[in-house]
Design an enzyme around this catalytic site. Sequence first.
Site, PDB file in Angstrom:
ATOM      1  N   ALA A 136       0.888  -1.120   0.092  1.00 55.59           N
ATOM      2  CA  ALA A 136      -0.027  -0.100  -0.052  1.00 55.59           C
ATOM      3  C   ALA A 136       0.887   1.249  -0.133  1.00 55.59           C
ATOM      4  O   ALA A 136       1.824   1.375   0.806  1.00 55.59           O
ATOM      5  CB  ALA A 136      -0.800   0.032   1.159  1.00 55.59           C
ATOM      6  N   LYS A 184      -1.793   7.448  15.768  1.00 55.68           N
ATOM      7  CA  LYS A 184      -1.892   9.002  16.274  1.00 55.68           C
ATOM      8  C   LYS A 184      -3.452   9.247  16.223  1.00 55.68           C
ATOM      9  O   LYS A 184      -4.032   9.900  16.891  1.00 55.68           O
ATOM     10  CB  LYS A 184      -1.308  10.004  15.570  1.00 55.68           C
ATOM     11  CG  LYS A 184       0.198  10.068  16.145  1.00 55.68           C
ATOM     12  CD  LYS A 184       1.012   8.772  16.053  1.00 55.68           C
ATOM     13  CE  LYS A 184       1.946   8.706  16.995  1.00 55.68           C
ATOM     14  NZ  LYS A 184       2.648   7.368  16.912  1.00 55.68           N
ATOM     15  N   HIS A 211       0.587  35.644  23.730  1.00 57.19           N
ATOM     16  CA  HIS A 211       0.308  35.296  24.934  1.00 57.19           C
ATOM     17  C   HIS A 211      -1.171  34.938  24.986  1.00 57.19           C
ATOM     18  O   HIS A 211      -2.054  35.845  24.446  1.00 57.19           O
ATOM     19  CB  HIS A 211       0.644  36.175  26.089  1.00 57.19           C
ATOM     20  CG  HIS A 211      -0.031  36.085  27.454  1.00 57.19           C
ATOM     21  ND1 HIS A 211       0.500  35.077  28.273  1.00 57.19           N
ATOM     22  CD2 HIS A 211      -1.229  36.382  28.113  1.00 57.19           C
ATOM     23  CE1 HIS A 211      -0.230  34.977  29.405  1.00 57.19           C
ATOM     24  NE2 HIS A 211      -1.158  36.139  29.492  1.00 57.19           N
TER      25      HIS A 211
END
Length: 487
Positions: free
Chosen positions: A42, A56, A463
């Site tokens: 594949a 994952k 931030h």
Amino acid sequence: MVVGDVTTATDVLVIGAGPAGYVAAIRAGQLDLDVTLVEKEAYGGTCLNHGCIPSKALITATDVAHGAATAEEMGIHADPAIDLSGMVSWKDGVVDQLTSGVEKLCKANQVSLLEGTATFVDEHTARISHSGEGQGSESLEFEHAIVATGSRPIAIPDFSFDADPVIDSRQALALDSVPDSLVVVGAGYIGMELASVYAKLGTDVTVVEMLDSILPGYDDDLKRPVKQRANDLGIEFVFEHTASEWYEPDEDIRVVAEPVDGAAANGGSAEAIDEERLELDVEKVLVAVGREPVSDTLDLEAAGVETDDRGIIQTDTRARTNVDHIFAVGDVAGEPMLAHKGSMEGQTAAEVIAGEPAAIDHQAMPAVVFTDPEIATVGLTETDAEEAGYDPVVGQFPFRASGRALTTGDADGFVKIVAEESDGYVLGASIVGPEASELIAELCLAIELGATLEDVASTVHAHPTLSESVMEAAENALGHAIHTLNR
């Protein structure tokens, strides 16, 4: 040559279409070389089909479920119902999208695709055997060849992957039901990642490891949060033991764990038969003791290509084997067995063949473990730096001091930066904690560009973000971190 074979020719023969092979093929095509890519199974190889991507996907899915089920502190109360077959189907959809994309990219870059198994006939000829009855074979003459056949799971005695209750990592990513109990043999990155996946699915997991800790090769301070999180998930450990055999006394199976060098039994939800030998009753066994190169299927001797005693094809900094026009890239070329390392080597090999001034440089090569929490490293550790003759300075910033980490509910771990004290050049970094796999990229770039602590510290980071922790670690090494105590 077999009588009746069709013989064709190509500038570059690439054997294996994993992340090393297909990248090599595409890059060679971009450089106007005539390229033929041979794959027996594949497109995308193990990584896309049975490794990096599907694992994952399942890690993310189980994290979503586990996060929802354990978010009472945030005022969220939920009891998610897990449909493993639905989860696996979603994972397969992700895989299909990526593998079809690889095939399209190859064709768009004028790469000729052949399905089959390649073996060398001599140093300029390969035979391609096509799968399927009556498909036959053909001979392919090449000017250059790139071997990218990857790796496979290492089997251990008496634990054949053909036996139904014994599975490898590929099979573990395709189960259609959640096992009630699981023994994982091996506490390396594959074993620990999949142990966490199944623990979050509700499986009782025991990890058997021949060494005295998890994740060999990583520093203790990086492993500590991972081990603690595993304990919190209910994963139990049997260290300094090896799985020696299994048998079926009843509906479940029984795995025998023998001590290494007479080590006493420690830990594990197991029945102690004596003070050292353990027996574990489980539904399935996952063997994850590492991977070995796939080099024994190629008839390398016919081409004069040499391997070491582990089957690894030795290469130089330009990915060349001992035969100048034959290259090896990815797992078959040895450690570190990382998909991104293989891709970089594949690109390098293609460029060398095209006459480009390319070479392999592992200096800024990251390594990532997708455990809970993640671990990511690059470059030198403090010990490595000292041994290399540097005078290192270290800066560290804990995620518990990060506003963004606290708002995610995941503030275990830290960012650590190692630099040369005299000039501040960044030598290495290690991260354990949320999004470590993403955060390490900034520090890879710092090493690649020859950046200093001052460069990293003076770069304004948005931030509130996790990336501020990288800036603060650099500032800590310089002695003027704002949000943590300085050394």
